[in-house]
Scaffold this motif. Structure first.
Motif, PDB file in Angstrom:
ATOM      1  N   MET A   1       6.155 -12.501   0.030  1.00  0.00           N
ATOM      2  CA  MET A   1       5.247 -11.460   0.077  1.00  0.00           C
ATOM      3  C   MET A   1       5.260 -10.573  -1.514  1.00  0.00           C
ATOM      4  O   MET A   1       6.165 -10.158  -1.522  1.00  0.00           O
ATOM      5  CB  MET A   1       5.632 -10.469   1.879  1.00  0.00           C
ATOM      6  N   VAL A   3       2.302  -7.337  -3.039  1.00  0.00           N
ATOM      7  CA  VAL A   3       1.624  -6.062  -2.878  1.00  0.00           C
ATOM      8  C   VAL A   3       1.767  -5.345  -4.166  1.00  0.00           C
ATOM      9  O   VAL A   3       3.138  -4.951  -4.733  1.00  0.00           O
ATOM     10  CB  VAL A   3       1.748  -5.497  -1.733  1.00  0.00           C
ATOM     11  N   LYS A  27      -5.886  -9.051   1.813  1.00  0.00           N
ATOM     12  CA  LYS A  27      -4.073  -9.640   2.581  1.00  0.00           C
ATOM     13  C   LYS A  27      -3.331  -8.622   2.087  1.00  0.00           C
ATOM     14  O   LYS A  27      -2.370  -9.104   2.998  1.00  0.00           O
ATOM     15  CB  LYS A  27      -4.261 -10.819   1.270  1.00  0.00           C
ATOM     16  N   TYR A  28      -3.673  -7.469   1.719  1.00  0.00           N
ATOM     17  CA  TYR A  28      -2.804  -7.429   1.425  1.00  0.00           C
ATOM     18  C   TYR A  28      -2.522  -6.102   2.970  1.00  0.00           C
ATOM     19  O   TYR A  28      -1.621  -5.733   4.089  1.00  0.00           O
ATOM     20  CB  TYR A  28      -3.180  -5.371   0.632  1.00  0.00           C
ATOM     21  N   LYS A  30      -2.809  -7.549   5.659  1.00  0.00           N
ATOM     22  CA  LYS A  30      -2.830  -8.795   7.182  1.00  0.00           C
ATOM     23  C   LYS A  30      -0.752  -8.496   6.305  1.00  0.00           C
ATOM     24  O   LYS A  30      -0.437  -8.574   7.359  1.00  0.00           O
ATOM     25  CB  LYS A  30      -3.505 -10.056   6.507  1.00  0.00           C
ATOM     26  N   ILE A  31      -0.710  -8.616   5.429  1.00  0.00           N
ATOM     27  CA  ILE A  31       0.581  -9.046   4.709  1.00  0.00           C
ATOM     28  C   ILE A  31       1.525  -7.342   5.410  1.00  0.00           C
ATOM     29  O   ILE A  31       2.596  -7.507   5.795  1.00  0.00           O
ATOM     30  CB  ILE A  31       1.528  -8.620   3.313  1.00  0.00           C
ATOM     31  N   SER A  34       1.591  -6.800   9.609  1.00  0.00           N
ATOM     32  CA  SER A  34       2.115  -8.153  10.516  1.00  0.00           C
ATOM     33  C   SER A  34       3.707  -7.866  10.647  1.00  0.00           C
ATOM     34  O   SER A  34       4.493  -8.091   9.712  1.00  0.00           O
ATOM     35  CB  SER A  34       1.023  -9.611  10.116  1.00  0.00           C
ATOM     36  N   LYS A  35       3.967  -7.287  11.302  1.00  0.00           N
ATOM     37  CA  LYS A  35       5.324  -6.866  11.504  1.00  0.00           C
ATOM     38  C   LYS A  35       5.610  -6.547  12.584  1.00  0.00           C
ATOM     39  O   LYS A  35       4.729  -6.142  13.890  1.00  0.00           O
ATOM     40  CB  LYS A  35       5.828  -5.941  10.976  1.00  0.00           C
ATOM     41  N   ILE A 229       7.993  -3.938   0.421  1.00  0.00           N
ATOM     42  CA  ILE A 229       7.958  -4.978   0.456  1.00  0.00           C
ATOM     43  C   ILE A 229       8.889  -5.672   0.506  1.00  0.00           C
ATOM     44  O   ILE A 229       9.965  -7.261   0.570  1.00  0.00           O
ATOM     45  CB  ILE A 229       7.019  -5.148  -0.330  1.00  0.00           C
ATOM     46  N   THR A 233      10.882  -8.302   2.128  1.00  0.00           N
ATOM     47  CA  THR A 233      10.259 -10.738   1.088  1.00  0.00           C
ATOM     48  C   THR A 233      10.959 -11.717   1.705  1.00  0.00           C
ATOM     49  O   THR A 233      11.007 -13.121   1.564  1.00  0.00           O
ATOM     50  CB  THR A 233      10.920 -10.726  -0.280  1.00  0.00           C
ATOM     51  N   ALA A 237       7.508 -16.102   6.785  1.00  0.00           N
ATOM     52  CA  ALA A 237       6.070 -16.241   6.660  1.00  0.00           C
ATOM     53  C   ALA A 237       4.950 -16.361   7.506  1.00  0.00           C
ATOM     54  O   ALA A 237       5.158 -17.457   8.094  1.00  0.00           O
ATOM     55  CB  ALA A 237       5.577 -17.113   5.215  1.00  0.00           C
ATOM     56  N   ASN A 239       1.719 -18.167   7.555  1.00  0.00           N
ATOM     57  CA  ASN A 239       0.025 -17.590   6.689  1.00  0.00           C
ATOM     58  C   ASN A 239      -1.483 -18.041   7.459  1.00  0.00           C
ATOM     59  O   ASN A 239      -2.208 -19.183   6.550  1.00  0.00           O
ATOM     60  CB  ASN A 239       0.902 -18.905   5.493  1.00  0.00           C
TER      61      ASN A 239
END
Length: 241
Positions: A1, A3, A27-28, A30-31, A34-35, A229, A233, A237, A239
């Motif tokens: 990941m 950012v 994208k950021y 989503k990263i 999503s948790k 982040i 890491t 993932a 995707n």
């Protein structure tokens, strides 16, 4: 990941609103979001759903989320031009810091009963004037069942807010901790009177004080995002981009 907390989301927005046209901002989001939720269930957001910015559908429910800037320089707001023109350097500096990931979050994007979304309500409600410190206070009050200028709007999106259990869960999930003090009270950018009067700037010093509060929050949140982040890491993932 990955950012980049220094990335300016206007740089790849193709001249449009980064909330809808910056692929990096999407994208950021989503990263970052999503948790696992406070209940331990993984809240996976995908970008492959036609017509949706970020989408989730599971036993938790169906959610269509959109990006929302949570800082405002008021650079282009017509009724504040009398002030903006006097502090153009301050305004541009705030605009730039408000173009990093720390100045953005997500809210439900779908309209319910053809009424305002959260994003829209924040902007048009004169007691909020698109300020996120005031929005966060409304969120806090709503979790406690107390009336506030955005109560009816938040009630329409009750299922979204229930994902985070309570105010503390919401703040922790979206890494908003730096807008609260040690007693978990909102750190208002300007003196707060419990929504008795409309927020305004009486002059240059008010704007500078507002800018200082917003800047401190965004910089602190960016650092919190960076640390998050680094700590995560090694997470699996996802995707679906």
């Amino acid at each position: 990941m990955t950012v980049d907390i220094n990335f300016n989301v206007h740089s790849d927005a193709r001249g449009g609103d980064p909330d809808s046209t910056s692929p990096t901002l999407r994208k950021y989001h989503k990263i970052l979001w999503s948790k696992p939720l406070p209940n331990g269930i993984f809240f996976e957001l995908i970008t492959t759903k036609t017509g949706a910015y970020l989408y989730h559908n599971s036993e938790l429910g169906e959610f269509s989320l959109g990006s929302d800037a949570i800082t405002h320089s008021y650079r282009n707001q017509k009724r504040k031009q009398w002030l903006i023109k006097q502090v153009s350097n301050e305004v541009n500096e705030l605009f730039d810091i408000g173009s990093t990931i720390g100045a953005y979050t997500v809210f439900p994007k779908n309209k319910i009963d053809n009424k305002f979304t959260i994003n829209q309500a924040r902007g048009v409600n004169s007691l909020i004037d698109d300020r996120f410190d005031l929005t966060l206070e409304c969120i806090r009050l709503s979790y406690e069942g107390q009336g506030n200028p955005l109560y009816d709007t938040f009630l329409r999106y009750k299922k979204f807010f229930e994902l985070f259990d309570n105010f503390s869960g919401y703040v922790d999930f979206f890494l908003l901790n730096d807008l609260l003090d040690e007693n978990q009270n909102v750190k208002f950018y300007l003196p707060f009177d419990n929504f008795k009067t409309k927020p305004t700037f009486n002059g240059i010093e008010d704007y500078k004080l507002y800018k200082k509060g917003v800047t401190n929050f965004v910089k602190s949140r960016n650092k919190r995002i960076e640390n998050y982040i680094k700590l995560n890491t090694k997470m699996p993932a996802h995707n679906n981009v």
